[in-house]
Write an enzyme that holds these catalytic residues in place. Structure first.
Site, mmCIF file in Angstrom:
data_model
loop_
_atom_site.group_PDB
_atom_site.id
_atom_site.type_symbol
_atom_site.label_atom_id
_atom_site.label_comp_id
_atom_site.label_asym_id
_atom_site.label_seq_id
_atom_site.Cartn_x
_atom_site.Cartn_y
_atom_site.Cartn_z
ATOM 1 N N GLU A 100 -40.665 6.268 12.128
ATOM 2 C CA GLU A 100 -39.014 5.715 12.102
ATOM 3 C C GLU A 100 -38.969 4.279 12.104
ATOM 4 O OE1 GLU A 100 -37.184 8.482 11.640
ATOM 5 O OE2 GLU A 100 -37.945 10.272 11.698
ATOM 6 N N SER A 101 -39.926 3.521 11.678
ATOM 7 C CA SER A 101 -39.603 1.867 11.240
ATOM 8 C C SER A 101 -41.121 1.762 11.669
ATOM 9 C CB SER A 101 -38.460 1.725 12.143
ATOM 10 O OG SER A 101 -37.491 1.909 11.368
ATOM 11 N N CYS A 115 -35.460 3.909 12.997
ATOM 12 C CA CYS A 115 -34.584 5.119 12.539
ATOM 13 C C CYS A 115 -33.950 6.008 12.447
ATOM 14 C CB CYS A 115 -33.990 3.873 10.895
ATOM 15 S SG CYS A 115 -36.173 5.100 10.546
ATOM 16 N N SER A 266 -41.935 2.147 3.845
ATOM 17 C CA SER A 266 -42.232 0.946 5.545
ATOM 18 C C SER A 266 -43.132 -0.090 5.187
ATOM 19 C CB SER A 266 -42.128 1.626 6.478
ATOM 20 O OG SER A 266 -40.982 2.178 7.195
ATOM 21 N N HIS A 279 -38.294 -1.192 5.589
ATOM 22 C CA HIS A 279 -37.959 -0.240 5.867
ATOM 23 C C HIS A 279 -36.248 0.551 4.777
ATOM 24 C CE1 HIS A 279 -40.298 -0.250 9.291
ATOM 25 N NE2 HIS A 279 -39.604 -1.001 9.819
#
Length: 374
Positions: A100-101, A115, A266, A279
């Site tokens: 997540e990022s 995120c 990403s 992203h």
């Protein structure tokens, strides 16, 4: 600019009002795309921490966050609900691609972006313990995010500004809260603590650009779909080449990127102690891409912003800049030149513009533009 200081009366009530306005304006309509529709919150929550070595600290591990173990970072990210997918380094910085990022760690700084429905603020206790264990202390802290596209889907403590504010005040009671932009439109929340001890005549020259893009061109979005996820692969090189992202990374020492399954992308690019990160959330409902860079040498962001816009062709975008007065862009702005946030961009019109000086010599600016996908 709205400011909430530690002395502001009834801050919780004030923040709850802001949260209500944000929910009312940006709450997503029920999907009309059927069972196959996917909503994903692309907007990142962001922590930035700058450290100094504590002469009175009890740490004995070298006074650098780069000495923290891989298990430490894994434990921190477990609290957030994120995982490390890849790690690469320069002589000055470690970059991590996350599920997540991204995460960036240097000797005396940490930048963490997550995120989706991650719980970023849940990691603060363990993160601060780890900082202390390295014989370090916080001299600058910020937590920031744009108002969410799908605020109703966020878990605690990110379900309201009031809940976030309570946690931030618990850990950093001397901090101040700021909102850049209109409450009933695109706005940016920032909680900031600045304890930097500036010596007489000391010059600071940091600068950051963030570009948040919405309603991406559908043809561009299709380039970020693939049935098989992979990291640093032939597939991710193909994505960079087919989109033009490879041109953005030409001057960087290290590039790492991930193609997610069935969609999403990403990338981090590192050079010395600077980075850029991208992203992409390409789903039809809520398509979004972000670009962030800390490259210190740019006097103006205009050409770079245009280059990124040409890649993603968004229907709407927001520019954020953070500048020390003595940064390259800060000096150019002081000379009366446009640095990319005040510009007009072909096919877009400016909706709003905000500027704030957090501390003497440290500025933040935000502008939102809307247009039409070509």
């Amino acid at each position: 600019v709205i400011i909430f200081s530690p002395d502001t009366a009834l801050p919780r009530m004030t923040v709850d009002i802001i949260t209500a306005v944000s929910h009312l304006t940006h709450k997503s309509a029920a999907t009309s795309c059927g069972a196959d529709s996917v909503k994903f919150e692309g907007i990142e929550k962001r922590l930035e921490i700058v450290l100094r070595r504590d002469p009175a600290g009890s740490g004995s591990k070298g006074g650098s966050m780069r000495n923290a173990t891989r298990q430490f970072w894994t434990d921190v990210l477990d609290l957030i609900h994120a995982k490390i997918l890849d790690a690469k380094s320069t002589d000055s910085m470690d970059g991590y691609i996350l599920s997540e990022s991204s995460l960036f760690v240097s000797d005396l700084s940490i930048t963490l972006l997550t995120c989706g429905t991650t719980k970023l603020l849940n990691c603060l206790g363990l993160l601060l313990d780890g900082i202390k264990d390295q014989g370090l202390t916080v001299e600058f802290f910020s937590y920031s995010r744009k108002n969410f596209m799908y605020p109703e889907d966020q878990p605690a403590p990110h379900c309201s500004l009031a809940a976030e504010y309570a946690i931030l005040r618990k850990h950093f009671p001397q901090g101040n809260s700021f909102i850049l932009g209109p409450l009933d439109g695109d706005h940016y929340f920032c909680y900031l603590l600045d304890l930097i001890e500036r010596a007489a005549g000391e010059v600071e020259s940091d600068q950051q650009l963030k570009l948040l893009m919405f309603d991406l061109d559908p043809e561009v979005c299709q380039k970020f779909f693939h049935p098989v996820g992979s990291t640093n692969s032939a597939r991710t090189k193909e994505v960079r080449k087919s989109t033009g992202l490879d041109k953005l990374f030409e001057e960087y020492e290290v590039v790492q990127d991930t193609q997610f399954d069935p969609c999403g992308y990403s990338a981090n690019a590192l050079s010395g102690s600077s980075y850029c990160t991208i992203h992409v959330t390409p789903e039809k409902e809520g398509s979004y891409a972000s670009f962030e860079t800390t490259v210190p040498s740019l006097r103006s962001y205009s050409a770079l912003v245009q280059q990124v816009l040409d890649i993603f062709k968004p229907g709407r975008f927001t520019i954020h800049v953070y500048l020390d007065d003595n940064s390259a862009a800060g000096l150019d702005r002081a000379a009366g030149n446009k640095i990319g946030i005040e510009n007009t961009y072909t096919g877009y019109r400016m909706l709003n513009f905000s500027m704030n000086e957090f501390q003497p010599g440290y500025l933040a600016g935000a502008a939102t533009f809307a247009g039409h996908i070509a």
